[in-house]
Every structure is written in structure tokens, then in C-alpha cells.
Design a protein around this motif. Structure first.
Motif, PDB file in Angstrom:
ATOM      1  N   CYS A   1      16.672   7.216   6.548  1.00 49.71           N
ATOM      2  CA  CYS A   1      15.750   8.089   5.826  1.00 49.71           C
ATOM      3  C   CYS A   1      15.651   7.137   4.403  1.00 49.71           C
ATOM      4  CB  CYS A   1      16.359   9.120   5.270  1.00 49.71           C
ATOM      5  SG  CYS A   1      15.439  10.365   4.094  1.00 49.71           S
ATOM      6  N   GLU A   2      14.473   6.519   4.245  1.00 51.56           N
ATOM      7  CA  GLU A   2      14.346   5.595   2.995  1.00 51.56           C
ATOM      8  C   GLU A   2      12.947   5.586   2.707  1.00 51.56           C
ATOM      9  OE1 GLU A   2      15.790   1.673   4.239  1.00 51.56           O
ATOM     10  OE2 GLU A   2      14.635   1.766   5.915  1.00 51.56           O
ATOM     11  N   VAL A   3      12.518   4.888   1.574  1.00 53.86           N
ATOM     12  CA  VAL A   3      11.388   4.643   1.102  1.00 53.86           C
ATOM     13  C   VAL A   3      10.536   3.364   1.627  1.00 53.86           C
ATOM     14  CG1 VAL A   3       9.636   4.223  -0.700  1.00 53.86           C
ATOM     15  CG2 VAL A   3      11.605   5.896  -1.127  1.00 53.86           C
ATOM     16  N   VAL A   4       9.425   3.510   2.495  1.00 49.78           N
ATOM     17  CA  VAL A   4       9.014   2.465   3.088  1.00 49.78           C
ATOM     18  C   VAL A   4       7.374   2.274   2.607  1.00 49.78           C
ATOM     19  CG1 VAL A   4      10.258   2.774   5.385  1.00 49.78           C
ATOM     20  CG2 VAL A   4       8.031   3.870   5.116  1.00 49.78           C
ATOM     21  N   THR A   5       6.918   0.995   2.558  1.00 51.90           N
ATOM     22  CA  THR A   5       5.609   0.597   2.347  1.00 51.90           C
ATOM     23  C   THR A   5       4.841   0.855   3.254  1.00 51.90           C
ATOM     24  OG1 THR A   5       6.647  -0.772   0.347  1.00 51.90           O
ATOM     25  CG2 THR A   5       4.351  -1.068   0.965  1.00 51.90           C
ATOM     26  N   ALA A   6       3.989   1.601   3.275  1.00 56.06           N
ATOM     27  CA  ALA A   6       2.698   1.806   4.054  1.00 56.06           C
ATOM     28  C   ALA A   6       1.563   1.321   3.731  1.00 56.06           C
ATOM     29  CB  ALA A   6       2.524   3.417   4.686  1.00 56.06           C
ATOM     30  N   THR A   7       0.537   0.779   4.783  1.00 55.76           N
ATOM     31  CA  THR A   7      -0.663   0.308   4.254  1.00 55.76           C
ATOM     32  C   THR A   7      -1.752   0.926   5.010  1.00 55.76           C
ATOM     33  OG1 THR A   7       0.295  -1.977   4.276  1.00 55.76           O
ATOM     34  CG2 THR A   7      -2.087  -2.003   4.610  1.00 55.76           C
ATOM     35  N   MET A   8      -2.712   1.382   4.104  1.00 55.81           N
ATOM     36  CA  MET A   8      -3.835   1.939   4.678  1.00 55.81           C
ATOM     37  C   MET A   8      -5.228   1.091   4.642  1.00 55.81           C
ATOM     38  SD  MET A   8      -5.757   5.773   3.614  1.00 55.81           S
ATOM     39  CE  MET A   8      -5.818   5.372   1.659  1.00 55.81           C
ATOM     40  N   THR A   9      -5.707   0.980   5.409  1.00 57.98           N
ATOM     41  CA  THR A   9      -7.070   0.053   5.499  1.00 57.98           C
ATOM     42  C   THR A   9      -8.304   1.095   5.769  1.00 57.98           C
ATOM     43  OG1 THR A   9      -5.891  -1.671   6.743  1.00 57.98           O
ATOM     44  CG2 THR A   9      -8.257  -1.911   6.536  1.00 57.98           C
ATOM     45  N   TYR A  10      -9.264   1.034   4.872  1.00 56.82           N
ATOM     46  CA  TYR A  10     -10.388   1.841   4.802  1.00 56.82           C
ATOM     47  C   TYR A  10     -11.654   1.228   4.326  1.00 56.82           C
ATOM     48  CZ  TYR A  10      -9.759   2.431  -0.189  1.00 56.82           C
ATOM     49  OH  TYR A  10      -9.517   2.086  -1.665  1.00 56.82           O
ATOM     50  N   ARG A  11     -12.696   1.841   4.557  1.00 55.80           N
ATOM     51  CA  ARG A  11     -14.109   1.506   3.927  1.00 55.80           C
ATOM     52  C   ARG A  11     -14.405   2.272   2.867  1.00 55.80           C
ATOM     53  NH1 ARG A  11     -17.126  -2.326   6.768  1.00 55.80           N
ATOM     54  NH2 ARG A  11     -15.749  -1.883   8.702  1.00 55.80           N
TER      55      ARG A  11
END
Length: 44
Positions: free
Chosen positions: A12-22
């Protein structure tokens, strides 16, 4: 939205997510943001 990539974590920790969008102009944008790993939601 094109995709959301969230790294796997066994803790259980903070992670960096990546969102790709237009965007509204039709350009592809990439946004990084922090969230709690999915393990955190399964803990009591």
C-alpha cells in the motif's frame, strides 16, 4: 481517453499513474498523477 497505466505494487503506497488522452483540439496529451496503489483498497 486513450489509456491509463498504473504500476503494479505489492504494498500500500503512492504510485505514479499515467493517463494518455486526446484533448479538445485533437492532440494527444500525457498526464502523470499520483494515487494509492490498488492494494490499499483491499486492506482493512
Amino acid at each position: 481517453m486513450i489509456s491509463i497505466d498504473v504500476p503494479n505494487s505489492s504494498q500500500c503506497e503512492v504510485v505514479t499513474a499515467t493517463m494518455t488522452y486526446r484533448n479538445s483540439a485533437g492532440d494527444v496529451e500525457v498526464l502523470d498523477y499520483e494515487q494509492l496503489s490498488s492494494v490499499c483498497t483491499n486492506q482493512n
